[in-house]
Enzyme design. Structure first.
Site, mmCIF file in Angstrom:
data_model
loop_
_atom_site.group_PDB
_atom_site.id
_atom_site.type_symbol
_atom_site.label_atom_id
_atom_site.label_comp_id
_atom_site.label_asym_id
_atom_site.label_seq_id
_atom_site.Cartn_x
_atom_site.Cartn_y
_atom_site.Cartn_z
ATOM 1 N N THR A 103 -19.910 -25.013 -71.506
ATOM 2 C CA THR A 103 -18.820 -25.105 -72.285
ATOM 3 C C THR A 103 -17.875 -24.117 -72.395
ATOM 4 O O THR A 103 -18.106 -22.686 -71.933
ATOM 5 C CB THR A 103 -19.193 -25.319 -73.782
ATOM 6 O OG1 THR A 103 -18.009 -25.054 -74.582
ATOM 7 C CG2 THR A 103 -19.993 -24.250 -74.141
ATOM 8 N N ASP A 104 -16.527 -24.307 -72.583
ATOM 9 C CA ASP A 104 -15.480 -23.200 -72.325
ATOM 10 C C ASP A 104 -15.744 -22.276 -73.603
ATOM 11 O O ASP A 104 -15.247 -20.926 -73.443
ATOM 12 C CB ASP A 104 -14.049 -23.721 -72.520
ATOM 13 C CG ASP A 104 -13.827 -24.439 -73.467
ATOM 14 O OD1 ASP A 104 -14.676 -24.754 -74.397
ATOM 15 O OD2 ASP A 104 -12.710 -25.119 -73.639
ATOM 16 N N GLU A 105 -16.578 -22.692 -74.434
ATOM 17 C CA GLU A 105 -16.933 -21.666 -75.679
ATOM 18 C C GLU A 105 -17.678 -20.354 -75.258
ATOM 19 O O GLU A 105 -17.621 -19.595 -75.941
ATOM 20 C CB GLU A 105 -17.350 -22.378 -76.625
ATOM 21 C CG GLU A 105 -16.587 -23.766 -77.168
ATOM 22 C CD GLU A 105 -17.187 -24.396 -78.497
ATOM 23 O OE1 GLU A 105 -17.608 -23.764 -79.203
ATOM 24 O OE2 GLU A 105 -16.809 -25.448 -78.571
ATOM 25 N N TYR A 121 -23.845 -21.176 -81.433
ATOM 26 C CA TYR A 121 -23.764 -22.310 -80.429
ATOM 27 C C TYR A 121 -23.347 -21.686 -79.021
ATOM 28 O O TYR A 121 -23.876 -21.707 -78.134
ATOM 29 C CB TYR A 121 -22.844 -23.342 -80.759
ATOM 30 C CG TYR A 121 -22.714 -24.363 -79.752
ATOM 31 C CD1 TYR A 121 -23.288 -25.056 -79.354
ATOM 32 C CD2 TYR A 121 -21.257 -24.154 -79.302
ATOM 33 C CE1 TYR A 121 -22.988 -25.834 -78.410
ATOM 34 C CE2 TYR A 121 -20.831 -25.132 -78.266
ATOM 35 C CZ TYR A 121 -21.803 -25.820 -77.725
ATOM 36 O OH TYR A 121 -21.440 -26.592 -76.596
ATOM 37 N N LYS A 124 -25.553 -21.207 -75.692
ATOM 38 C CA LYS A 124 -25.007 -21.690 -74.285
ATOM 39 C C LYS A 124 -24.549 -20.758 -72.974
ATOM 40 O O LYS A 124 -25.099 -21.003 -72.084
ATOM 41 C CB LYS A 124 -23.570 -22.668 -74.491
ATOM 42 C CG LYS A 124 -23.853 -23.981 -75.324
ATOM 43 C CD LYS A 124 -24.725 -25.005 -74.652
ATOM 44 C CE LYS A 124 -24.022 -25.684 -73.602
ATOM 45 N NZ LYS A 124 -24.922 -26.662 -73.044
HETATM 46 P P1 NAD Z 1 -24.420 -34.392 -78.294
HETATM 47 O O1 NAD Z 1 -24.827 -33.727 -79.806
HETATM 48 O O2 NAD Z 1 -23.488 -35.639 -78.704
HETATM 49 O O3 NAD Z 1 -25.742 -34.988 -77.748
HETATM 50 C C1 NAD Z 1 -27.000 -34.082 -77.398
HETATM 51 C C2 NAD Z 1 -27.918 -35.324 -76.801
HETATM 52 O O4 NAD Z 1 -28.945 -34.107 -76.762
HETATM 53 C C3 NAD Z 1 -28.724 -36.067 -77.961
HETATM 54 O O5 NAD Z 1 -28.724 -37.299 -77.555
HETATM 55 C C4 NAD Z 1 -29.787 -35.286 -78.386
HETATM 56 O O6 NAD Z 1 -30.578 -36.294 -79.033
HETATM 57 C C5 NAD Z 1 -30.163 -34.786 -77.346
HETATM 58 N N1 NAD Z 1 -31.047 -33.546 -77.665
HETATM 59 C C6 NAD Z 1 -31.071 -32.499 -78.503
HETATM 60 N N2 NAD Z 1 -31.964 -31.761 -78.436
HETATM 61 C C7 NAD Z 1 -32.792 -32.071 -77.282
HETATM 62 C C8 NAD Z 1 -34.098 -31.768 -76.912
HETATM 63 N N3 NAD Z 1 -34.657 -30.554 -77.327
HETATM 64 N N4 NAD Z 1 -34.643 -32.448 -75.931
HETATM 65 C C9 NAD Z 1 -34.267 -33.396 -75.677
HETATM 66 N N5 NAD Z 1 -32.994 -34.132 -76.063
HETATM 67 C C10 NAD Z 1 -32.190 -33.450 -77.070
HETATM 68 O O7 NAD Z 1 -23.699 -33.446 -77.426
HETATM 69 P P2 NAD Z 1 -22.399 -33.713 -76.449
HETATM 70 O O8 NAD Z 1 -21.132 -33.535 -77.252
HETATM 71 O O9 NAD Z 1 -22.551 -34.889 -75.735
HETATM 72 O O10 NAD Z 1 -22.646 -32.355 -75.636
HETATM 73 C C11 NAD Z 1 -23.577 -32.583 -74.278
HETATM 74 C C12 NAD Z 1 -23.536 -31.413 -73.667
HETATM 75 O O11 NAD Z 1 -22.089 -30.917 -73.229
HETATM 76 C C13 NAD Z 1 -24.062 -30.109 -74.448
HETATM 77 O O12 NAD Z 1 -24.688 -29.538 -73.694
HETATM 78 C C14 NAD Z 1 -22.751 -29.074 -74.819
HETATM 79 O O13 NAD Z 1 -22.972 -27.964 -74.918
HETATM 80 C C15 NAD Z 1 -21.826 -29.687 -73.649
HETATM 81 N N6 NAD Z 1 -20.556 -29.664 -73.792
HETATM 82 C C16 NAD Z 1 -19.848 -30.426 -74.716
HETATM 83 C C17 NAD Z 1 -18.410 -30.625 -75.087
HETATM 84 C C18 NAD Z 1 -17.935 -31.409 -76.150
HETATM 85 O O14 NAD Z 1 -16.706 -31.390 -76.482
HETATM 86 N N7 NAD Z 1 -18.647 -32.112 -76.838
HETATM 87 C C19 NAD Z 1 -17.588 -29.853 -74.218
HETATM 88 C C20 NAD Z 1 -18.341 -28.913 -73.351
HETATM 89 C C21 NAD Z 1 -19.614 -29.127 -73.266
HETATM 90 P P1 TYD Z 2 -15.318 -29.507 -83.278
HETATM 91 O O1 TYD Z 2 -14.997 -30.882 -83.030
HETATM 92 O O2 TYD Z 2 -16.272 -29.077 -84.061
HETATM 93 O O3 TYD Z 2 -15.334 -28.923 -81.885
HETATM 94 P P2 TYD Z 2 -15.644 -27.170 -81.586
HETATM 95 O O4 TYD Z 2 -15.658 -26.387 -82.502
HETATM 96 O O5 TYD Z 2 -16.509 -27.290 -80.548
HETATM 97 O O6 TYD Z 2 -14.347 -26.973 -80.689
HETATM 98 O O7 TYD Z 2 -13.947 -28.951 -83.853
HETATM 99 C C1 TYD Z 2 -12.861 -28.684 -83.254
HETATM 100 C C2 TYD Z 2 -11.689 -28.012 -84.155
HETATM 101 O O8 TYD Z 2 -11.328 -28.728 -85.187
HETATM 102 C C3 TYD Z 2 -12.149 -26.748 -84.344
HETATM 103 O O9 TYD Z 2 -11.161 -25.761 -84.400
HETATM 104 C C4 TYD Z 2 -12.781 -27.073 -85.877
HETATM 105 C C5 TYD Z 2 -11.979 -28.200 -86.278
HETATM 106 N N1 TYD Z 2 -12.405 -28.680 -87.417
HETATM 107 C C6 TYD Z 2 -11.730 -28.926 -88.781
HETATM 108 O O10 TYD Z 2 -10.826 -28.527 -88.782
HETATM 109 N N2 TYD Z 2 -12.208 -29.841 -89.515
HETATM 110 C C7 TYD Z 2 -13.320 -30.447 -89.422
HETATM 111 O O11 TYD Z 2 -13.907 -31.267 -90.290
HETATM 112 C C8 TYD Z 2 -14.042 -30.209 -88.195
HETATM 113 C C9 TYD Z 2 -15.389 -30.936 -88.050
HETATM 114 C C10 TYD Z 2 -13.618 -29.533 -87.236
#
Ligand code: NAD
Ligand code: TYD
Length: 339
Positions: A125-127, A153, A157
């Site tokens: 992630t970019d985080e 988090y 990562k």
């Molecule tokens: P999500 O929370 O929707 O899904 C996570 C999945 O992982 C779930 O299906 C969960 O059951 C499974 N999981 C969790 N712990 C586990 C374990 N111990 N063993 C096996 N499975 C397990 O997450 P997401 O938003 O789909 O993100 C997926 C990946 O992409 C993550 O690694 C996250 O850090 C990365 N990512 C997410 C975003 C975003 O905007 N959502 C952006 C950049 C990177």
């Molecule tokens: P989120 O979807 O949790 O993603 P991330 O924290 O990984 O960027 O949140 C996106 C942005 O929205 C973040 O700046 C936090 C804000 N946010 C709110 O203002 N209200 C909310 O209820 C949630 C879940 C997030």
């Protein structure tokens, strides 16, 4: 090609499986997922009995089970999406983030070393880069930006990324890493900003915006992220990191207002609530490397992607209603009750 996709019952992992099955129908996919609160088998219901697909419920931290699966399946490629992914939950309790995101990654890579693979891809992630100031729009994260994390988090990562690079250097494991900005699209768990605001607005409930709402995220439609990972697996250089983002920076408050407008709901539903601890101000990805080296460009404009996403939530209440009827109620009360 045979792939193990971990976390494939979650948001991005499931979209990735759908993408891969349509782009490479001849390949075999094994989805390994623990089905935590964030994993939904219903997302995969249409492909559970499909040829070339297998679902295995398991924890990536469970070494004997992971080894047994690798021994049986002998995958060529492992794509690791499995993670605890919600910043707010990591602030409440970091421990499971350290276990799954760091130790789980090491178990998967140990299995890769033991049984041999052609590629291990880490979805990061970019985080990991921390945040940028609002008043310097010229600054963006490149692959050379130092790691500087803010939340448990992002620290977990970043730790995993360091471990992935260490396994490459020390053991020669053929790894790649992608660092993507915020994704949005179908099957996004309702605790995250965009689906939470859509669902609350549909119910005429308050829309809780943290702090002043001016925090900026760089939103990318999930399918564009999946295409980027596909390209990295096929054409990316081993040992390399690729930033993925679509130059689409938006303030949270503007997204929430846009959702109100699209659903015909009043902005008076918006409520500014206590800010997130350590809240990152701005994320912005410079995707020049993946464009230059692999030819990747985002295809979905935000205006189209957000419309598709809102329509998807309007048409898939059967997917999200059971989620918000369950344990999510307790989470919501705990997180937003006294905010
Ligand atoms: P999500 O929370 O929707 O899904 C996570 C999945 O992982 C779930 O299906 C969960 O059951 C499974 N999981 C969790 N712990 C586990 C374990 N111990 N063993 C096996 N499975 C397990 O997450 P997401 O938003 O789909 O993100 C997926 C990946 O992409 C993550 O690694 C996250 O850090 C990365 N990512 C997410 C975003 C975003 O905007 N959502 C952006 C950049 C990177
Ligand atoms: P989120 O979807 O949790 O993603 P991330 O924290 O990984 O960027 O949140 C996106 C942005 O929205 C973040 O700046 C936090 C804000 N946010 C709110 O203002 N209200 C909310 O209820 C949630 C879940 C997030």
């Amino acid at each position: 090609m045979k792939l193990i996709v971990t976390g494939g019952a979650g948001f991005i992992g499931s979209n990735f499986i759908f993408h891969w099955r349509s782009a490479h129908p001849e390949d075999q996919i094994i989805c390994l997922d623990k089905l935590t609160y964030a994993g939904n088998l219903s997302t995969l219901k249409d492909i559970l009995d499909a040829p070339n697909f297998k679902f295995v419920k398991a924890d990536i931290c469970d070494r004997p089970t992971v080894y047994a699966l690798f021994e049986e399946e002998k995958p060529d490629v492992v794509v690791n999406f499995a993670a605890e992914s919600h910043v707010d939950r990591s602030i409440e309790d970091p421990s499971i983030f350290l276990k799954t995101n760091i130790l789980g990654t090491s178990v998967l890579m140990d299995a890769c070393r033991k049984y041999g693979i052609t590629r291990y891809h880490q979805v990061s992630t970019d985080e990991v880069y921390g945040d940028l100031p609002l008043d310097r729009p010229d600054l963006m994260f490149t692959e050379e930006t130092p790691i500087h994390t803010s939340s448990p988090y992002s620290a977990s990562k970043a730790s995993a990324d360091l471990l992935v690079l260490a396994y490459h250097r020390t053991y020669g494991l053929p790894v790649t890493i992608s660092r993507c900005s915020n994704n949005y699209g179908p099957y996004h768990f309702p605790e995250k900003l965009i689906p939470l605001m859509i669902i609350n607005a549909l119910h005429d409930e308050k829309l809780p915006v943290y702090g002043d709402g001016k925090n900026v995220r760089d939103w990318l439609y999930v399918e564009d992220h999946c295409r980027a990972i596909d390209l990295i697996i096929h054409k990316g250089k081993v040992g390399e990191i690729y930033n993925v983002g679509g130059h689409n920076e938006m303030a949270n408050i503007d997204i929430v207002k846009l959702i109100c407008k699209a659903l015909g709901k009043p902005e008076s539903l918006i409520e500014h609530v206590t800010d997130r601890k350590g809240h990152d101000r701005r994320y912005a990805i410079d995707p020049a490397k993946i464009h230059r080296e692999l030819g990747w460009l985002p295809e979905t404009k935000f205006a189209d992607g957000i419309k598709k996403t809102i329509d998807w939530y309007l048409n898939h209440e059967d997917w999200w209603q059971p989620i918000i009827d369950g344990e999510y109620q307790n989470y919501y009360q705990q997180m937003y009750g006294n905010r």
